[in-house]
Design a protein around this motif. Structure first.
Motif, short mmCIF file in Angstrom:
data_model
loop_
_atom_site.label_atom_id
_atom_site.label_comp_id
_atom_site.label_asym_id
_atom_site.label_seq_id
_atom_site.Cartn_x
_atom_site.Cartn_y
_atom_site.Cartn_z
N PRO A 284 0.81 -1.22 0.00
CA PRO A 284 0.00 0.00 0.00
C PRO A 284 0.85 1.27 0.00
N SER A 285 1.97 1.26 0.71
CA SER A 285 2.80 2.46 0.75
C SER A 285 3.40 2.76 -0.61
N GLN A 286 3.79 1.73 -1.36
CA GLN A 286 4.31 1.95 -2.70
C GLN A 286 3.23 2.50 -3.62
N GLU A 287 2.02 1.97 -3.47
CA GLU A 287 0.92 2.45 -4.32
C GLU A 287 0.57 3.89 -4.00
N VAL A 288 0.54 4.23 -2.71
CA VAL A 288 0.26 5.61 -2.31
C VAL A 288 1.35 6.54 -2.83
N LEU A 289 2.59 6.11 -2.72
CA LEU A 289 3.70 6.94 -3.21
C LEU A 289 3.57 7.20 -4.70
N ALA A 290 3.25 6.15 -5.47
CA ALA A 290 3.08 6.32 -6.92
C ALA A 290 1.91 7.25 -7.22
N GLN B 174 -7.50 5.20 3.87
CA GLN B 174 -8.64 4.89 4.73
C GLN B 174 -9.12 3.45 4.61
N ALA B 175 -8.49 2.67 3.72
CA ALA B 175 -8.99 1.32 3.45
C ALA B 175 -8.86 0.40 4.65
N SER B 176 -7.80 0.56 5.45
CA SER B 176 -7.61 -0.33 6.61
C SER B 176 -6.66 0.32 7.60
N PRO B 177 -6.75 -0.06 8.87
CA PRO B 177 -5.79 0.45 9.86
C PRO B 177 -4.34 0.11 9.51
N HIS B 178 -4.16 -1.06 8.95
CA HIS B 178 -2.80 -1.46 8.56
C HIS B 178 -2.24 -0.51 7.51
N GLY C 104 -4.68 -11.79 -17.05
CA GLY C 104 -3.32 -11.52 -16.64
C GLY C 104 -3.18 -10.38 -15.65
N GLU C 105 -4.28 -9.67 -15.36
CA GLU C 105 -4.20 -8.54 -14.44
C GLU C 105 -4.02 -9.04 -13.01
N GLN C 106 -3.18 -8.34 -12.25
CA GLN C 106 -2.92 -8.72 -10.86
C GLN C 106 -3.93 -8.06 -9.94
N LYS C 107 -4.39 -8.82 -8.95
CA LYS C 107 -5.39 -8.30 -8.00
C LYS C 107 -4.91 -8.62 -6.59
N ILE C 108 -5.00 -7.62 -5.69
CA ILE C 108 -4.57 -7.80 -4.30
C ILE C 108 -5.77 -7.66 -3.38
N THR C 109 -5.93 -8.63 -2.51
CA THR C 109 -7.02 -8.65 -1.53
C THR C 109 -6.42 -8.75 -0.14
N ILE C 110 -6.96 -7.99 0.81
CA ILE C 110 -6.49 -8.02 2.19
C ILE C 110 -7.39 -8.96 2.99
N ALA C 111 -6.75 -9.92 3.64
CA ALA C 111 -7.49 -10.88 4.49
C ALA C 111 -6.91 -10.83 5.90
N ALA C 112 -7.68 -11.33 6.86
CA ALA C 112 -7.27 -11.34 8.27
C ALA C 112 -7.00 -12.78 8.70
N ILE C 113 -5.86 -12.99 9.37
CA ILE C 113 -5.50 -14.33 9.85
C ILE C 113 -6.33 -14.64 11.10
N LYS C 114 -7.03 -15.77 11.06
CA LYS C 114 -7.92 -16.15 12.16
C LYS C 114 -7.42 -17.34 12.96
N ALA C 115 -6.65 -18.24 12.31
CA ALA C 115 -6.24 -19.46 13.01
C ALA C 115 -4.99 -20.02 12.35
N VAL C 116 -4.34 -20.97 13.08
CA VAL C 116 -3.09 -21.58 12.65
C VAL C 116 -3.21 -23.09 12.78
N GLN C 117 -2.46 -23.79 11.91
CA GLN C 117 -2.48 -25.26 11.94
C GLN C 117 -1.09 -25.79 11.58
N LEU C 118 -0.59 -26.76 12.38
CA LEU C 118 0.68 -27.42 12.08
C LEU C 118 0.45 -28.92 12.04
#
Length: 791
Positions: A383-389, A404-408, A584-598
């Motif tokens: 996001p910082s690179q995109e904002v800079l551009a 404003q899209a996310s706190p991150h 061929g277009e690139q798309k970025i989606t923001i997801a939240a990590i909810k759980a872990v598995q090993l």
């Protein structure tokens, strides 16, 4: 009188009569002979006269010949040097200051006696045997690489004298020469090279190591040359050099310009201003900050220097127009696209006509605007690179939406603004100077003030704005609160740095996943989907760990907290999902990590995010990639052509082309048989782009060649009736060649689904890594100095 005459006659006695008669006869005979020989005497007389004329004419010719030879001897002694072949040594014609012409072997021998090196000759016209430029090099002391330093340029012309034209070898005169002296302070690094505000002299030796002739539509008459060198700087290299012009009318060499390019790009002639003559463009772009120097050829009223290279600048407006001056002002601050749009409107008002100087300034701004537009239209992983551009291109509103899209996003952009070295500040100041009431620009000005000087300064400035409305004030203060809320939030663990492969799943069983908080049903909100991330690598705060995770043993209690802290999820629970649409277009989606598995040696994450198009299991389509924001910093070396690489590393280009062709034959994408000659391959592939960057941490660049599906097809046009290749084999491939000309990475392996996806810099380190897509996942590979390979 008769008697007197008779008395004068001698008397003869009778005894003397016979003698008298004999005398008469003798006297008469000669008279008869003269009459008979009169024709012979005439011929003799005429012959004597002809000989005299012949002698006279010959003497005149000899006098004229000697006179001409004397003239030649005075003005050009070399023209009569042939006489030395027939003259004895003690009367040899001295040639004065004119040197005797030499063969190439003799020139090379003379240079070697002076400890100098004979460079590769460059033609000055179509017939290279008539005249050429000779670079002269000298070995540098205590040198590790690029040890041959350019010290002189010479121009040689073929001798036209009969004595030398009749020889089996060509003889050449030294027509002119130009000493090359490069001091340590000859080149100045621009502020863009290292991000500082002031230029800095490079206090190191910068030798020129290569000479190249500019080709393709250079200004005429004359020949243009580029003298250049290159120096490693961090993970990249900057190039520098001189532009030299050969004037055939004056037979002299002129140093026209010194240049430096932080991104390693070479100067080129291209059409910028639209007239018949091309301009010289020097690319000094660093990162996302475009900086192009454009020079026009201008005449001079100097006998030995008839032209000069004049830079197009924006320092002085070419029009005494307030709107035009404002447009140039924001262009100088770096807002190229808004300035260009403003100038287009001004030109339209003037019925499409601007003065030549104003049009040149507009064309310079247009050239920069093309770069910033292209950058702003790209899909960025950060996001910082995109904002800079966006901000560099003047897209204030779009950049605010991303903030404003996310706190991150807000936290990451705050870091960007805090580290800004006035390039964004200068843009906002210039934009507000032109339009002080634009809300989105006011918002960015206040955001920068907040992170750099504190919220109190920002609020004071906002309240001092005379025409700011109450609603706009509340809106901007809300942005500041969002910024402050995220920036003051502390974290007890390191940032999340995770890379993995992602795929959507439809069913989640709670008992199979570890959650940080008390176990609860894992549920989705509207328009969300579950994504399962198989972790390829992550940083535990000290080092990077790679799959399979063999020695990764979490404690039995509490395991969830251990995973959250080790993976950095506590401070940063968001993860980016990078996918590719069918076009061929690139798309970025923001997801939240909810759980872990090993399970066994496989580490997985469960994330919830917006629905995206599912991957259609097309082997040619890249797999969806998951990574956290702090994991990687993408590195994109500027491409150059194979032909350019060949000029300073011919052996490396030969190796990489031969290896590429053999690999394509082994994979079945090219027919077997003899490999084409290097000249044939170079002719077909010389324009292919390659990247040059240091991947092995030895300060020497490697060569990266990626060949696309279309390029592979162009090498092997199938005949009618022959079926196409397996689709699994129709993927772009990459080969990497080390500085010692060895193949250290190739996608041509038994597993044809392997593909180099990107080059990245891992956080917390200076080394670069390869992000490689395999049959089922992604992997990070770094260079092992011990094993001399990527692992």
């Amino acid at each position: 009188m008769a008697n007197r005459s008779r008395k004068l006659r001698p008397k003869a006695s009778k005894g003397n009569q016979p003698h008298a008669g004999g005398m008469k006869r003798l006297a008469k005979k000669p008279q008869k002979k003269l009459k008979r020989g009169s024709w012979l005497s005439s011929i003799l007389a005429m012959s004597t006269t002809g000989c005299a004329y012949a002698i006279l004419l010959s003497s005149a010719s000899l006098i004229m010949a000697f006179a001409w030879i004397s003239v030649l001897f005075i003005f050009n002694p070399d023209q009569v040097s042939w006489l030395n072949k027939i003259l004895p040594a003690w009367v040899q014609i001295p040639l004065g200051k004119h040197e005797r012409p030499q063969t190439l072997k003799q020139i090379q021998l003379d240079l070697s006696k002076k400890n100098q090196i004979f460079g590769e000759t460059l033609p000055l016209n179509q017939d290279a045997e008539n005249s050429f430029l000779l670079p002269v090099f000298q070995q540098r002391a205590n040198c590790q690489s690029d040890c041959e330093e350019l010290v002189e340029l010479r121009v040689y012309e073929r001798s036209q004298e009969l004595e030398f034209k009749s020889q089996s070898e060509n003889y050449y005169y030294l027509a002119t020469q130009l000493p090359i002296t490069v001091s340590e302070e000859s080149f100045v690094i621009s502020p863009l090279l290292d991000g500082t505000s002031e230029p800095q002299d490079i206090n190191i030796s910068l030798p020129l190591t290569q000479v190249q002739r500019f080709e393709g539509g250079t200004p005429s008459p004359g020949v243009w040359f580029n003298l250049r060198g290159q120096r490693q700087q961090g993970t990249g290299a900057f190039a520098y050099g001189y532009v030299v012009y050969y004037n055939p009318e004056r037979t002299n060499l002129l140093q026209m310009l010194s240049w430096i390019s932080p991104n390693g790009q070479l100067p080129k002639w291209q059409q910028v201003t639209g007239d018949a003559t091309k301009e010289l463009v020097v690319d000094q772009t660093v990162g996302l900050e475009p900086h192009l120097q454009v020079y026009r050829v201008k005449p001079l009223k100097l006998f030995l220097r008839p032209i000069q290279l004049e830079a197009i600048t924006l320092n002085s407006p070419a029009l005494k127009d307030y709107a035009y001056q404002n447009a140039l002002s924001i262009a100088r601050s770096g807002l190229w696209t808004p300035a260009f749009e403003w100038l287009k409107f001004i030109k339209k008002q003037r019925k499409g006509v601007l003065p030549e100087a104003a049009q040149a300034q507009m064309d310079l701004i247009r050239l920069h605007s093309q770069l910033t537009k292209t950058q702003a239209q790209k899909i960025w992983a950060s996001p910082s690179q995109e904002v800079l551009a966006d901000l560099i291109d003047g897209r204030w509103g779009k950049a605010l939406q991303l903030f404003q899209a996310s706190p991150h996003n807000a936290q990451e952009i705050a870091t960007l603004l805090k580290a800004d070295e006035k390039r964004l500040w200068n843009r906002t100041v210039a934009a507000l100077r032109v339009n002080p009431n634009r809300t989105d620009v006011q918002a960015w000005f206040a955001l920068i003030l907040t992170v750099q000087q504190g919220e109190e300064h920002a609020n004071s400035w906002l309240k001092a704005q005379p025409e700011i409305t109450k609603d706009n004030l509340v809106y901007i203060q809300g942005l500041l609160a969002r910024l402050n809320g995220e920036s003051t939030k502390s974290s007890s663990t390191h940032p999340s740095q995770i890379v993995g492969t992602v795929q959507p799943i439809t069913q989640v069983i709670n008992s199979e996943w570890l959650q940080l908080n008390s176990p609860a049903d894992l549920k989705l909100t509207n328009n969300q989907a579950w994504y399962q991330v198989e972790v390829s690598a992550f940083n535990d705060g000290k080092r990077w760990l790679n799959s399979p995770f063999e020695n990764f043993n979490p404690p039995k209690t509490p395991p969830a907290k251990f995973f959250w802290e080790t993976l950095g999820i506590t401070s940063d629970p968001e993860i980016q999902i990078v996918s590719w649409l069918p076009n061929g277009e690139q798309k970025i989606t923001i997801a939240a990590i909810k759980a872990v598995q090993l399970r066994g040696k496989v580490l997985r994450l469960l994330a919830a995010g917006p629905k995206i198009l599912e991957n259609r299991n097309d082997v040619l389509q890249p797999k969806s990639l998951a990574l956290t924001n702090a994991a990687l910093e993408w590195v994109q070396p500027s491409p150059i052509t194979l032909q350019q690489v060949y000029q300073h590393n011919p052996q490396g280009v030969k190796v990489i082309l031969s290896s590429l062709w053999q690999s394509l034959q082994q994979s079945g994408e090219l027919p077997g048989g003899a490999i084409p000659t290097f000249e044939q391959m170079q002719e077909n592939l010389g324009d292919w782009p390659v990247q040059v960057i240091d991947l092995t941490n030895n300060a020497q660049p490697e060569i990266i060649l990626t060949i696309s599906v279309e390029e592979i097809a162009s090498l092997n046009q199938p005949k009618p009736g022959i079926p196409g290749k397996n689709t699994e084999q129709r993927r772009e491939r990459t080969i990497i060649l080390s500085d010692s000309n060895k193949v250290i990475y190739t996608d041509f392996t038994g597993n044809y689904l392997q593909k180099l996806s990107a080059i990245a810099k891992l956080s917390g380190g200076q080394s670069l890594a390869l992000l490689v897509e395999n049959a089922h996942n992604y992997s990070l590979r770094r260079w092992s100095e011990k094993n001399q390979r990527f692992e």
